[in-house]
Design a protein around this motif. Structure first.
Motif, short mmCIF file in Angstrom:
data_model
loop_
_atom_site.label_atom_id
_atom_site.label_comp_id
_atom_site.label_asym_id
_atom_site.label_seq_id
_atom_site.Cartn_x
_atom_site.Cartn_y
_atom_site.Cartn_z
N PRO A 13 -5.39 70.14 -1.96
CA PRO A 13 -5.93 69.48 -3.15
C PRO A 13 -6.80 70.44 -3.95
N ARG A 44 -2.84 58.76 -15.23
CA ARG A 44 -3.09 59.96 -14.40
C ARG A 44 -2.97 59.62 -12.93
N VAL A 48 -0.36 61.29 -10.12
CA VAL A 48 -0.86 62.01 -8.95
C VAL A 48 -0.33 61.39 -7.66
N THR A 49 -0.43 60.07 -7.52
CA THR A 49 -0.04 59.43 -6.27
C THR A 49 1.46 59.13 -6.18
N ASP A 107 -8.38 57.17 -6.51
CA ASP A 107 -8.31 58.63 -6.66
C ASP A 107 -9.09 59.33 -5.54
N PHE A 111 -7.15 61.79 -2.52
CA PHE A 111 -7.45 63.20 -2.26
C PHE A 111 -8.16 63.40 -0.92
#
Length: 212
Positions: A13, A44, A48-49, A107, A111
């Motif tokens: 990450p 976003r 990302v996921t 989020d 991460f």
């Protein structure tokens, strides 16, 4: 013999400072736009996921913001006076609060799992360790455990048994021969005394007659 394939490197990450900056940036954009751009946080997060849930929430947030703009657009004046206008404002602010809370929590969790791995669920068994292949690792020879010597318990202490007192030996009686000997000596002594007294008496009588 087929060898093991190359494992794909785990994607690391970004630095924590960069993640914090991006989170603050998207939240600031949403707040400054009074919730109109709140859908950008979910966009976003979905990129990302790559989860279907996040894509669905992104579509729902975009639809809520669009509906709020339509309700505000129906307001006749510059100020809010109708129920539709207040509903549009409440929808914008409610979407902003809900999307911000979910975006930050999801989020951070994503991460964190990417960096440290998923945390095991409580109450479920842990996965077993993979069995080593006979071609990659050799197992040590199987050795039987040595029998452990059991300590021999000490013999129980013997309790001394009290001995009964020995009976006193009765007094020994003199032998019959000894009694007979003593009796004979007494008889001799009696005869001697008798004879001695007889001789003394006869002499005394003779002296008395001679004196006449």
């Amino acid at each position: 013999m087929h060898g093991h394939g190359y494992t794909q490197p785990v994607k690391q990450p970004p630095p924590t400072a960069w993640l914090v900056f991006v989170r603050v940036l998207f939240v600031a954009i949403s707040v400054l736009s009074i919730g109109i751009l709140a859908w950008t946080m979910l966009l976003r997060l979905a990129i990302v996921t790559r989860k279907g849930l996040d894509w669905g929430l992104f579509v729902a947030a975009g639809a809520a913001d669009l509906l709020a703009l339509v309700l505000l657009g129906t307001e006749p004046g510059d100020e809010v006076h109708t129920v539709g206008g207040w509903t549009g404002i409440g929808l914008l602010l409610g979407t902003l609060v809900a999307v911000t809370a979910y975006y930050l929590a999801a989020d951070v969790r994503h991460f964190h799992q990417l960096r440290y791995g998923p945390a095991p669920a409580y109450g479920y068994p842990q996965p077993a360790a993979p069995t080593p292949s006979p071609y990659t690792a050799t197992s040590p020879p199987h050795t039987q455990p040595l029998p452990q010597a059991h300590p021999t318990p000490p013999p129980p202490a013997r309790t001394p048994v009290p001995q009964p007192p020995l009976p006193a030996s009765p007094p020994r009686r003199p032998a019959p021969a000894r009694i007979d000997q003593v009796r004979a000596e007494l008889d001799e002594l009696s005869d001697y005394l008798r004879n001695h007294d007889g001789q003394h008496g006869s002499r005394h009588d003779g002296d008395h007659e001679g004196g006449r």
